[in-house]
Motif scaffolding. Structure first.
Motif, mmCIF file in Angstrom:
data_model
loop_
_atom_site.group_PDB
_atom_site.id
_atom_site.type_symbol
_atom_site.label_atom_id
_atom_site.label_comp_id
_atom_site.label_asym_id
_atom_site.label_seq_id
_atom_site.Cartn_x
_atom_site.Cartn_y
_atom_site.Cartn_z
ATOM 1 N N PHE A 193 10.711 7.868 -1.167
ATOM 2 C CA PHE A 193 10.413 6.688 -0.361
ATOM 3 C C PHE A 193 11.694 5.927 -0.096
ATOM 4 O O PHE A 193 12.507 5.726 -0.985
ATOM 5 N N PHE A 194 11.891 5.518 1.149
ATOM 6 C CA PHE A 194 13.017 4.664 1.505
ATOM 7 C C PHE A 194 12.511 3.538 2.378
ATOM 8 O O PHE A 194 11.742 3.760 3.303
ATOM 9 N N SER A 195 12.959 2.342 2.091
ATOM 10 C CA SER A 195 12.590 1.187 2.899
ATOM 11 C C SER A 195 13.836 0.615 3.532
ATOM 12 O O SER A 195 14.820 0.338 2.850
ATOM 13 N N ALA A 196 13.795 0.456 4.856
ATOM 14 C CA ALA A 196 14.923 -0.097 5.609
ATOM 15 C C ALA A 196 14.545 -1.486 6.102
ATOM 16 O O ALA A 196 13.449 -1.703 6.594
ATOM 17 N N ASN A 208 0.829 -1.198 0.000
ATOM 18 C CA ASN A 208 0.000 0.000 0.000
ATOM 19 C C ASN A 208 0.874 1.262 0.000
ATOM 20 O O ASN A 208 0.659 2.178 -0.790
ATOM 21 N N TYR A 209 1.865 1.291 0.896
ATOM 22 C CA TYR A 209 2.756 2.452 0.932
ATOM 23 C C TYR A 209 3.556 2.557 -0.357
ATOM 24 O O TYR A 209 3.649 3.624 -0.965
ATOM 25 N N TYR A 210 4.152 1.453 -0.772
ATOM 26 C CA TYR A 210 5.016 1.474 -1.954
ATOM 27 C C TYR A 210 4.246 1.931 -3.194
ATOM 28 O O TYR A 210 4.691 2.827 -3.911
ATOM 29 N N SER A 211 3.094 1.337 -3.449
ATOM 30 C CA SER A 211 2.351 1.670 -4.667
ATOM 31 C C SER A 211 1.854 3.118 -4.650
ATOM 32 O O SER A 211 1.898 3.812 -5.669
#
Length: 194
Positions: A186-189, A174-177
């Protein structure tokens, strides 16, 4: 060592996301980034790092039931950044982030680790005499059965739950799309080794 190198790599990337959204001349204004994570995936850990890096406090989003998207974003106290576990599905929340120039930091964790953390967190809450989020069922099953239920999802007479890995995937997706669609930085850790 490998874990230390991964940790400093995460710090480097988080700093790249956070620094452009901070006005160093005005440390009392709200800063335009959000740290969001599925529960039991390291939100407090990342918020602690962000607080030390920025000298700001985290401002936790209210629960999904009370969330008023644009109002919540605009009511962020000065000297704070947004944080929380909200599995926001509304377009208006992401539109408000995009319109406000926010950046997103999303922390993910190996689902196996998340399930174990979830199990012990709620089991300890129950053992402390607290009833939280209809998780009392965990104490009725042995550890193996409870973890299998959290992994696969289940239906009991008083509660039904979708699998935790599926819920986490939906949260992240949901966040990514939405960030991709609205061109929100956007950064994902990954917290797999911490």
């Amino acid at each position: 060592n490998n874990i230390e190198a991964q940790f400093f790599q995460i710090i480097k990337h988080v700093k790249e996301v956070v620094e452009p959204s901070i006005d160093n001349n005005s440390p009392t204004r709200p800063n335009k980034f959000i740290s969001s994570t599925f529960p039991k995936c390291g939100t407090h850990f990342v918020c602690g790092i962000l607080s030390r890096m920025t000298q700001l406090k985290d401002y936790w989003l209210p629960s999904d039931e009370t969330l008023r998207e644009a109002e919540t974003i605009s009511s962020t106290p000065k000297g704070h950044f947004l944080a929380g576990h909200n599995s926001i599905t509304s377009d208006s929340f992401f539109a408000a982030l995009a319109d406000g120039g926010y950046r997103v930091i999303l922390t993910i964790r190996d689902p196996r680790d998340q399930i174990i953390s979830h199990y012990f967190y709620y089991l300890n809450k129950f053992n402390d005499g607290n009833s939280v989020d209809n998780q009392d069922f965990l104490q009725k099953f042995n550890m193996s059965d409870a973890i299998n239920m959290l992994t696969t999802g289940f239906i009991l007479p008083t509660i039904a739950r979708t699998s935790l890995p599926v819920r986490m995937f939906n949260f992240v997706n949901n966040y990514y799309s939405n960030c991709q669609r609205l061109e929100i930085p956007f950064f994902s850790a990954s917290m797999n080794n911490f």
